[in-house]
Enzyme design. Structure first.
Site, PDB file in Angstrom:
ATOM      1  N   THR A 100     110.372  59.782  28.690  1.00  0.00           N
ATOM      2  CA  THR A 100     111.087  58.839  27.827  1.00  0.00           C
ATOM      3  C   THR A 100     110.391  58.636  26.480  1.00  0.00           C
ATOM      4  OG1 THR A 100     111.976  57.710  29.746  1.00  0.00           O
ATOM      5  CG2 THR A 100     111.935  56.446  27.719  1.00  0.00           C
ATOM      6  N   THR A 177     106.807  58.727  32.929  1.00  0.00           N
ATOM      7  CA  THR A 177     106.012  57.779  33.739  1.00  0.00           C
ATOM      8  C   THR A 177     106.130  58.018  35.241  1.00  0.00           C
ATOM      9  OG1 THR A 177     107.805  56.174  33.810  1.00  0.00           O
ATOM     10  CG2 THR A 177     106.216  55.951  32.008  1.00  0.00           C
ATOM     11  N   ASP A 178     107.210  58.694  35.678  1.00  0.00           N
ATOM     12  CA  ASP A 178     107.438  58.750  37.125  1.00  0.00           C
ATOM     13  C   ASP A 178     106.325  59.435  37.905  1.00  0.00           C
ATOM     14  OD1 ASP A 178     109.679  57.287  36.819  1.00  0.00           O
ATOM     15  OD2 ASP A 178     111.107  58.930  37.049  1.00  0.00           O
ATOM     16  N   LYS A 256     102.111  53.543  39.646  1.00  0.00           N
ATOM     17  CA  LYS A 256     103.316  52.962  39.044  1.00  0.00           C
ATOM     18  C   LYS A 256     103.934  52.025  40.079  1.00  0.00           C
ATOM     19  CE  LYS A 256     107.726  54.025  36.874  1.00  0.00           C
ATOM     20  NZ  LYS A 256     108.619  54.976  36.233  1.00  0.00           N
TER      21      LYS A 256
HETATM   22  N1  GLU Z   1     111.986  60.243  34.883  1.00  0.00           N
HETATM   23  C1  GLU Z   1     111.555  60.666  33.605  1.00  0.00           C
HETATM   24  C2  GLU Z   1     110.091  61.062  33.635  1.00  0.00           C
HETATM   25  O1  GLU Z   1     109.324  60.606  34.435  1.00  0.00           O
HETATM   26  C3  GLU Z   1     111.777  59.630  32.542  1.00  0.00           C
HETATM   27  C4  GLU Z   1     111.156  58.317  32.897  1.00  0.00           C
HETATM   28  C5  GLU Z   1     109.992  57.977  32.037  1.00  0.00           C
HETATM   29  O2  GLU Z   1     109.534  58.720  31.180  1.00  0.00           O
HETATM   30  O3  GLU Z   1     109.506  56.875  32.248  1.00  0.00           O
HETATM   31  O4  GLU Z   1     109.708  61.847  32.802  1.00  0.00           O
END
Ligand code: GLU
Length: 312
Positions: A100, A177-178, A256
């Protein structure tokens, strides 16, 4: 598509999706970027994005006056641009991998897209250019983090080791972040003889939202990489729900904890390494950490993928 009435009013104002328009309804005046109507939106409500980042719908009634202020072509361009070298600023390298934080809003369609060039990150965080000098930007791939594999960790580790052995002060890695806490753990083990800080950073909210957290996170991550004396891999993300400070959390201890909270990453059975403020202040919170040094870093990327978990 808006209602035929609205479409007609937009057409006679010469206003197209992505243009900055002014809508006057009696004494009420609204200015913002004209967005497409969402699938289930009221067709007689004109949706605009305010400069605060929030979207509002303005009901079109007879007598409403629409004026186009600027054309989309002048608003939404992302020219490739490299920050100017400022010798007084500490150099860092940036490795963009996706997520993101590496997305941007296309105001013509209203959608959020993955950036295609890492330089685009600078448009989301212009303050970065006054905080550090981005010596190099590398981008082995730009993908969502759920699609990463151990082979990608190896590639990131190898690039990071190469960068750390130049004269940069540290390395910043932008990441989804995932699975960021898996990558941070993998890099903690793969980067041997680490002598400089490595910051992993992402965003919980996309840049089209007023609560976008990626800009402050990126700024704090750059400060951690450039100014801290902690030679460890850390996740640098919001420390609390407001835009106050970030925590640098040790790569092997981070988790997380929430899908949407901006302060989602927490240290497990450990204290955060440091509190990092967007103005560059760094407060160490954990007395035990590896200090900055001059050893040459190398990437030990041996990895056994055929491992099973047996739950009893
Ligand atoms: N699910 C995607 C990822 O982990 C977008 C979520 C995010 O960046 O927080 O890259």
């Amino acid at each position: 598509m808006y209602s035929p009435e609205v479409e007609k009013a937009l057409e006679s104002a010469g206003a197209h999706i992505g243009d900055i328009i002014r809508i006057q309804r009696g004494s009420e005046v609204y200015e913002g970027i004209l967005l497409p109507r969402s699938e289930y939106g009221d067709p007689s409500c004109i949706v605009i994005k305010l400069s605060s980042g929030y979207n509002i719908g303005v009901k079109y009634t007879p007598g409403t006056v629409i004026k186009r202020l600027r054309k989309a072509a002048e608003v939404g361009k992302f020219p490739a641009k490299k920050a100017e070298r400022k010798p007084s600023l500490p150099p860092v390298s940036l490795i963009a991998t996706g997520g993101t934080i590496g997305s941007r809003v296309d105001y013509v369609t209203g959608g959020v897209y993955m950036c295609v060039k890492p330089e685009e990150l600078l448009y989301l965080t212009p303050e970065l250019e006054d905080a550090v000098y981005i010596e190099r930007m590398r981008s082995p791939f730009l993908v969502a983090s759920e699609d990463l594999t151990p082979d990608d960790w190896k590639e990131i580790a190898e690039i990071a080791a190469k960068e750390l052995n130049t004269d940069v002060r540290g390395v910043v890695i932008t990441h989804g972040t995932d699975t960021m806490h898996y990558t941070s753990a993998a890099l903690s083990f793969m980067l041997r003889n680490l002598s400089k800080p490595v910051a992993l950073v992402g965003a919980q909210r996309s840049p089209d939202r007023g609560s976008f957290d990626g800009a402050m996170n990126l700024l704090c991550a750059a400060h951690y990489a450039a100014r801290s004396d902690i030679a460890e891999v850390a996740i640098v993300m919001h420390g609390e729900s407001s835009d106050t400070y970030c925590y640098a959390i040790r790569g092997t201890k981070a988790r997380k904890m929430h899908t949407s909270r901006r302060d989602t990453f927490r240290p497990i059975n450990d204290l955060p390494l440091a509190r990092v403020w967007p103005d560059g202040r760094i407060e160490a919170l954990n007395t035990k950490y590896r200090k900055r040094g001059s050893s040459e870093v190398y990437a030990d990327t041996a990895f056994e993928k055929r491992v099973a978990i047996v739950k009893a």
